[in-house]
Write an enzyme that holds these catalytic residues in place. Structure first.
Site, mmCIF file in Angstrom:
data_model
loop_
_atom_site.group_PDB
_atom_site.id
_atom_site.type_symbol
_atom_site.label_atom_id
_atom_site.label_comp_id
_atom_site.label_asym_id
_atom_site.label_seq_id
_atom_site.Cartn_x
_atom_site.Cartn_y
_atom_site.Cartn_z
ATOM 1 C CG ASP A 110 -1.961 1.038 1.231
ATOM 2 O OD1 ASP A 110 -2.404 1.422 0.131
ATOM 3 O OD2 ASP A 110 -2.374 1.479 2.326
ATOM 4 N N GLY B 241 -7.074 8.507 7.731
ATOM 5 C CA GLY B 241 -7.152 8.811 9.159
ATOM 6 C C GLY B 241 -8.537 9.270 9.564
ATOM 7 N N GLY C 39 -8.923 5.810 2.227
ATOM 8 C CA GLY C 39 -9.507 6.533 3.359
ATOM 9 C C GLY C 39 -10.910 6.089 3.697
HETATM 10 P P1 13P Z 1 -7.933 4.926 6.432
HETATM 11 O O1 13P Z 1 -6.830 4.666 7.413
HETATM 12 O O2 13P Z 1 -8.461 6.304 6.504
HETATM 13 O O3 13P Z 1 -9.001 3.880 6.509
HETATM 14 O O4 13P Z 1 -7.287 4.795 4.971
HETATM 15 C C1 13P Z 1 -6.674 3.598 4.625
HETATM 16 C C2 13P Z 1 -6.078 3.710 3.297
HETATM 17 O O5 13P Z 1 -6.592 4.338 2.405
HETATM 18 C C3 13P Z 1 -4.825 2.986 3.074
HETATM 19 O O6 13P Z 1 -4.246 3.283 1.863
#
Ligand code: 13P
Length: 275
Positions: free
Chosen positions: A81, A175, A203
């Site tokens: 990621d 976040g 996200g």
């Molecule tokens: P969140 O931590 O906001 O769920 O986002 C995760 C994400 O998009 C990882 O690439």
């Protein structure tokens, strides 16, 4: 069974659901996610942040993820990621990842395209699909940008890089949100109609269920959940009776909490019962 990124997203793209992509950190979070996917007969993406590759953690974590994927009776993709560059991508590939995200989204468009294209070519030789990002998805703490990915940028990016998945900026951030996010649903639909590549929403934590559903309906095929999975695990860790000291027994509740979190997102994304 372990499958690559392009394979796991193909069915979702054709049938109109989204594959959940959960950020995992350790054996317990891996277990919670896999148990949920097996119980719901859902394909699942387990992903790990670039930092875990560049700090050597993935040398330990990836064998655990691979063992879980190989044992699973549902398709599992192991995905890097937000790969910070070629070193992170190389480590992830060496560790056995079956999907790679490279994130050059803070660079000018031409450099983003050139670097992403290079990663696509290298990974293609290994049969591994690449996710790229166009439009920068930042952190919620800094406020959510309204600088959404345009149809033109997305079209150009996909045509020139050949990515297997495209992360777009349509109103989310990483976040905890300070206020409820607004999603550019029509923009997702326009991009979906213009490019024939699975679209990714980053996200996912804290995005209301109705917006998640609308995003999938408009064409999103992969949704990332990181922060809320961490909190489900950590809140459970802090709640465990301190008299339990055998770590495997201590971790039962945190694993259950992650599993419960993943079960809910699988239902929400419509990936349940697809395998
Ligand atoms: P969140 O931590 O906001 O769920 O986002 C995760 C994400 O998009 C990882 O690439």
């Amino acid at each position: 069974m372990l499958v690559n990124l392009q394979t796991i997203l193909k069915d979702a793209y054709e049938k109109g659901y989204a594959v959940p992509a959960f950020n995992v950190y350790n054996m317990e979070t891996v277990k919670g996610v896999i148990e949920a996917a097996e119980e719901k007969r859902s394909p699942v993406i387990m992903q790990f942040y670039s930092r875990l590759a560049t700090t050597g953690v993935s040398d330990y974590l990836l064998p655990v993820m691979l063992a879980a994927a190989n044992k699973a009776t549902v398709p599992v993709c192991i995905h890097l990621d937000h790969g910070s560059g070629f070193p992170a991508a190389a480590i992830a590939v060496r560790n056995g990842a079956s999907g790679i995200m490279v994130d050059f989204s803070t660079l000018p468009l031409e450099e983003n395209i050139a670097n992403t294209e290079k990663a696509v070519k290298l990974c293609a030789a290994l049969g591994i699909g690449v996710e790229g990002e166009i439009g920068h998805i930042g952190s919620a703490a800094e406020g959510v940008s309204e600088d959404y990915t345009t149809v033109e940028e997305a079209t150009e990016f996909v045509k020139r890089t050949g990515v297997s998945a495209l992360a777009i900026m349509v109103g989310t951030a990483h976040g905890r949100y300070k206020k409820a996010p607004k999603l550019a649903i029509e923009r997702i639909r326009e991009i979906r109609n213009a490019v024939k590549t699975p679209l990714v929403l980053h996200g996912g934590s804290g995005v209301p269920d109705d917006l998640i559903k609308a995003a999938i309906n408009a064409g999103i095929c992969k949704i990332n959940f990181g922060t809320d999975l961490c909190y489900s695990f950590l809140d459970a860790v802090f709640a465990v009776d301190r008299k339990i000291y055998a770590i495997d027994l201590f971790m039962k509740e945190p694993i259950e909490a992650v599993k419960k979190f993943a079960l809910g997102k699988i239902e929400l994304l419509g990936s349940e019962g697809r395998v």
